[in-house]
Design an enzyme around this catalytic site. Structure first.
Site, PDB file in Angstrom:
ATOM      1  N   GLU A 107     -10.108   3.853  -3.850  1.00  0.00           N
ATOM      2  CA  GLU A 107      -9.466   3.647  -2.424  1.00  0.00           C
ATOM      3  C   GLU A 107      -9.370   2.321  -2.353  1.00  0.00           C
ATOM      4  O   GLU A 107     -10.431   1.649  -2.258  1.00  0.00           O
ATOM      5  CB  GLU A 107      -9.705   4.368  -1.275  1.00  0.00           C
ATOM      6  N   GLU A 156      -7.713  -2.133   8.087  1.00  0.00           N
ATOM      7  CA  GLU A 156      -8.037  -1.113   8.911  1.00  0.00           C
ATOM      8  C   GLU A 156      -8.638  -1.678  10.169  1.00  0.00           C
ATOM      9  O   GLU A 156      -9.032  -2.791  10.142  1.00  0.00           O
ATOM     10  CB  GLU A 156      -8.733  -0.121   8.316  1.00  0.00           C
TER      11      GLU A 156
END
Length: 356
Positions: free
Chosen positions: A168, A173
């Site tokens: 991933e 974020e």
């Protein structure tokens, strides 16, 4: 859950392996000129919401970590206005499927789960995927306790096993922007302004690991106040993170890995820079609460801040021309960027090999 110890350049962090509890870069790096040598191969300027480029996830699954939103395809949760995609998280009860669409038993008409928020998660899965390149997203982030915007990538096929053995890549974020900062050594009254870049890899959950770092804009700017360009450059042996062309972090294949159990029950390591050596697709979403945003800063979810919006001006994908076999050749690098060192690789026991 298995806990992991992750060395992040000059700081040591111990945290639950599924949560990116990561360290502060404090404006490492220097401003770089526009990347040279990159050729655009895919883009969306968001003149329309193009179903040939994006699909909606529809579920109330909670992202695997108790997020509080249902993802819907409604215009109330995702729409285009003046060339900008708006992903909106709203405080409202909503029912939807308990599973993600790639999980057994998924039924888009299932209404068995009730959640207190709605939002949207868009992806290019089975529509566009890439191995290596430069990925740029210009975005303005939401703010408030419980907000969790993400711009990230997942493998289209789990070549090395289920999450996150096949990898991933978190391009950007942020959690709880504008809430009270919990940055180590933060002065009293400091507000949260960090964005984060992270890799998840290793073995399948719960023996997964992650490594990453955070970054703060100059002059204590909030990423929720204006648009900024978030990017990665992904090569076979290296992934680099950027904000507004400032290279702030690097990770290399020397410290990422993928391991799985073979048919003989023995742990084996996937080589050749796995798991970041096969096709990934893009995801854009705004989550609410959950195992990261809901547990840090002021904790929980402040319902009074909603609705909140993740606004995305464009997404642009580039590949290096001409590229070497490992995708090197167009790097935009700063010697001031932080080198992030991943979790120690566990030893594996492989079957004995026959002797000649």
């Amino acid at each position: 859950m298995i806990k992991s110890t992750v060395l992040l350049a000059s700081c040591l962090v111990t945290g639950a392996s599924v949560l990116p509890m990561i360290c502060q870069a404090d404006n490492q790096g220097e401003s770089l000129s526009a990347p040279a040598g990159w050729q655009q191969v895919w883009h969306d300027e968001f003149d329309v919401l193009d179903g040939n480029k994006w699909q909606f996830e529809v579920n109330c699954w909670g992202g695997g970590n108790n997020e509080q939103q249902c993802y819907t395809p409604r215009s109330e949760n995702a729409y285009i206005d003046n060339g900008v995609l708006h992903i909106v998280a709203r405080k409202e009860d909503f029912r939807g499927p308990a599973q993600q669409d790639d999980q057994p038993g998924y039924d888009i008409n299932d209404t068995s789960v009730l959640k207190p928020y709605t939002s949207a998660r868009l992806r290019t899965k089975h529509l566009a995927q890439w191995t290596y390149g430069r990925f740029e997203i210009r975005a303005k982030l939401p703010q408030g306790q419980g907000t969790w915007p993400a711009i990230w990538m997942l493998p289209t096929n789990n070549r090395y096993g289920s999450w996150p053995a096949s990898g991933e890549i978190d391009i950007m974020e942020a959690v709880n922007l504008g809430a009270n900062s919990d940055r180590p050594s933060a002065p009293a009254g400091e507000l949260e302004t960090r964005v984060h870049g992270t890799l998840h890899y290793g073995r399948e959950f719960p023996e997964n690991v992650y490594a990453g770092t955070g970054y703060r804009l100059a002059n204590e700017q909030s990423p929720a106040a204006d648009f900024h360009v978030y990017a990665i450059e992904w090569e076979a042996t290296e992934i680099r993170w950027y904000v507004d062309n400032i290279h702030y972090a690097t990770q290399t294949s020397a410290t990422w890995y993928s391991q799985a159990v073979d048919e003989a029950g023995q742990w084996q390591e996937h080589g050749n820079h796995a798991p970041f050596n096969h096709p990934f697709h893009l995801l854009l979403n705004l989550a609410v609460g959950g195992g990261w945003a809901g547990t840090v800063n002021d904790t929980g979810v402040d319902s009074a801040v909603f609705p909140q919006v993740l606004s995305i001006d464009y997404v642009r994908v580039y590949q290096c021309q001409p590229a070497l076999s490992d995708a090197r050749g167009c790097a935009s690098q700063s010697p001031q960027a932080r080198l992030v060192i991943g979790a120690p690789k566990p030893a594996i026991n492989t079957p004995s090999q026959p002797q000649d």
